[in-house]
Design a protein around this motif. Structure first.
Motif, mmCIF file in Angstrom:
data_model
loop_
_atom_site.group_PDB
_atom_site.id
_atom_site.type_symbol
_atom_site.label_atom_id
_atom_site.label_comp_id
_atom_site.label_asym_id
_atom_site.label_seq_id
_atom_site.Cartn_x
_atom_site.Cartn_y
_atom_site.Cartn_z
ATOM 1 N N ASP A 7 0.812 -1.219 0.000
ATOM 2 C CA ASP A 7 0.000 0.000 0.000
ATOM 3 C C ASP A 7 0.848 1.273 0.000
ATOM 4 N N GLN A 8 2.149 1.156 0.246
ATOM 5 C CA GLN A 8 3.051 2.308 0.237
ATOM 6 C C GLN A 8 3.625 2.607 -1.154
ATOM 7 N N ILE A 9 3.384 1.742 -2.124
ATOM 8 C CA ILE A 9 3.993 1.888 -3.451
ATOM 9 C C ILE A 9 3.692 3.247 -4.087
ATOM 10 N N PRO A 10 2.432 3.701 -4.150
ATOM 11 C CA PRO A 10 2.187 5.003 -4.787
ATOM 12 C C PRO A 10 2.957 6.155 -4.127
ATOM 13 N N ASN A 11 3.002 6.171 -2.811
ATOM 14 C CA ASN A 11 3.731 7.237 -2.113
ATOM 15 C C ASN A 11 5.234 7.123 -2.339
ATOM 16 N N PHE A 12 5.746 5.902 -2.363
ATOM 17 C CA PHE A 12 7.168 5.675 -2.642
ATOM 18 C C PHE A 12 7.524 6.224 -4.016
ATOM 19 N N VAL A 13 6.737 5.874 -5.022
ATOM 20 C CA VAL A 13 6.997 6.330 -6.392
ATOM 21 C C VAL A 13 6.963 7.852 -6.447
ATOM 22 N N GLN A 14 5.980 8.461 -5.816
ATOM 23 C CA GLN A 14 5.882 9.925 -5.826
ATOM 24 C C GLN A 14 7.076 10.553 -5.121
ATOM 25 N N ASP A 15 7.477 9.982 -3.990
ATOM 26 C CA ASP A 15 8.625 10.519 -3.263
ATOM 27 C C ASP A 15 9.896 10.452 -4.110
ATOM 28 N N VAL A 16 10.095 9.340 -4.809
ATOM 29 C CA VAL A 16 11.267 9.199 -5.676
ATOM 30 C C VAL A 16 11.190 10.221 -6.810
ATOM 31 N N ALA A 17 10.041 10.326 -7.450
ATOM 32 C CA ALA A 17 9.882 11.280 -8.558
ATOM 33 C C ALA A 17 10.117 12.713 -8.081
ATOM 34 N N ASP A 18 9.708 13.017 -6.870
ATOM 35 C CA ASP A 18 9.891 14.365 -6.326
ATOM 36 C C ASP A 18 11.362 14.739 -6.151
ATOM 37 N N THR A 19 12.251 13.749 -6.110
ATOM 38 C CA THR A 19 13.685 14.039 -5.989
ATOM 39 C C THR A 19 14.295 14.451 -7.326
ATOM 40 N N GLY A 20 13.548 14.253 -8.416
ATOM 41 C CA GLY A 20 14.070 14.519 -9.751
ATOM 42 C C GLY A 20 14.537 13.266 -10.462
ATOM 43 N N CYS A 21 14.466 12.131 -9.775
ATOM 44 C CA CYS A 21 14.843 10.854 -10.388
ATOM 45 C C CYS A 21 13.677 10.345 -11.233
ATOM 46 N N ASN A 22 13.983 9.878 -12.426
ATOM 47 C CA ASN A 22 12.960 9.356 -13.328
ATOM 48 C C ASN A 22 12.774 7.873 -13.054
ATOM 49 N N ILE A 23 11.927 7.554 -12.098
ATOM 50 C CA ILE A 23 11.676 6.158 -11.739
ATOM 51 C C ILE A 23 10.762 5.536 -12.789
ATOM 52 N N VAL A 24 11.219 4.447 -13.398
ATOM 53 C CA VAL A 24 10.458 3.781 -14.465
ATOM 54 C C VAL A 24 10.551 2.265 -14.307
ATOM 55 N N ALA A 25 9.503 1.593 -14.775
ATOM 56 C CA ALA A 25 9.494 0.130 -14.808
ATOM 57 C C ALA A 25 10.298 -0.337 -16.007
ATOM 58 N N VAL A 26 10.924 -1.485 -15.854
ATOM 59 C CA VAL A 26 11.551 -2.167 -16.972
ATOM 60 C C VAL A 26 10.453 -3.026 -17.581
ATOM 61 N N MET A 27 10.215 -2.878 -18.862
ATOM 62 C CA MET A 27 9.119 -3.615 -19.493
ATOM 63 C C MET A 27 9.287 -5.115 -19.267
ATOM 64 N N GLY A 28 8.183 -5.756 -19.103
ATOM 65 C CA GLY A 28 8.178 -7.162 -18.774
ATOM 66 C C GLY A 28 7.901 -7.364 -17.298
ATOM 67 N N GLY A 29 7.823 -6.250 -16.557
ATOM 68 C CA GLY A 29 7.497 -6.317 -15.143
ATOM 69 C C GLY A 29 8.563 -6.952 -14.278
ATOM 70 N N THR A 30 9.815 -6.917 -14.740
ATOM 71 C CA THR A 30 10.880 -7.575 -13.995
ATOM 72 C C THR A 30 11.499 -6.689 -12.919
ATOM 73 N N GLY A 31 11.212 -5.419 -12.945
ATOM 74 C CA GLY A 31 11.776 -4.526 -11.953
ATOM 75 C C GLY A 31 11.627 -3.084 -12.376
ATOM 76 N N PHE A 32 12.445 -2.228 -11.768
ATOM 77 C CA PHE A 32 12.354 -0.823 -12.092
ATOM 78 C C PHE A 32 13.727 -0.179 -11.985
ATOM 79 N N LEU A 33 13.849 0.970 -12.636
ATOM 80 C CA LEU A 33 15.068 1.764 -12.588
ATOM 81 C C LEU A 33 14.777 3.005 -11.767
ATOM 82 N N PHE A 34 15.649 3.305 -10.858
ATOM 83 C CA PHE A 34 15.479 4.436 -9.947
ATOM 84 C C PHE A 34 15.745 5.765 -10.636
ATOM 85 N N GLY A 35 16.639 5.793 -11.613
ATOM 86 C CA GLY A 35 16.898 6.999 -12.380
ATOM 87 C C GLY A 35 17.915 7.945 -11.793
#
Length: 91
Positions: A7-35
């Motif tokens: 349930d913390q995922i949306p807030n985590f993603v927003q917090d990371v994006a707010d730092t200026g890091c481009n957090i994105v999923a790696v297609m295929g759902g295998t993970g994500f890049l912090f940016g």
């Protein structure tokens, strides 16, 4: 150690994006890049305290890699494999 909950995922993603890091999923759902590697040295120095605070706030998240990736795809934050391959080639 603290463990992030799903349930913390949306807030985590927003917090990371707010730092200026481009957090994105790696297609295929295998993970994500912090940016954070995309930041200039100056930008990274400014963002680093925030990035460390996010790690402390949410704790471990490796058990949620797939769920984080799925959430990122659902909000349009993903990187195609072709784009990732091009970046590795150029860097």
């Amino acid at each position: 150690m603290k463990m992030m909950t799903e349930d913390q995922i949306p807030n985590f993603v927003q917090d990371v994006a707010d730092t200026g890091c481009n957090i994105v999923a790696v297609m295929g759902g295998t993970g994500f890049l912090f940016g954070d590697a995309d930041l200039s040295p100056e930008e990274y120095s400014a963002a680093e305290p925030q990035i460390l605070a996010i790690g402390e706030k949410y704790g471990r998240r490796d058990h949620l890699l797939s769920e984080i990736a799925q959430y990122l795809v659902s909000i349009g934050r993903y990187s195609s494999p072709r784009a990732n391959a091009a970046r590795r080639t150029l860097n």
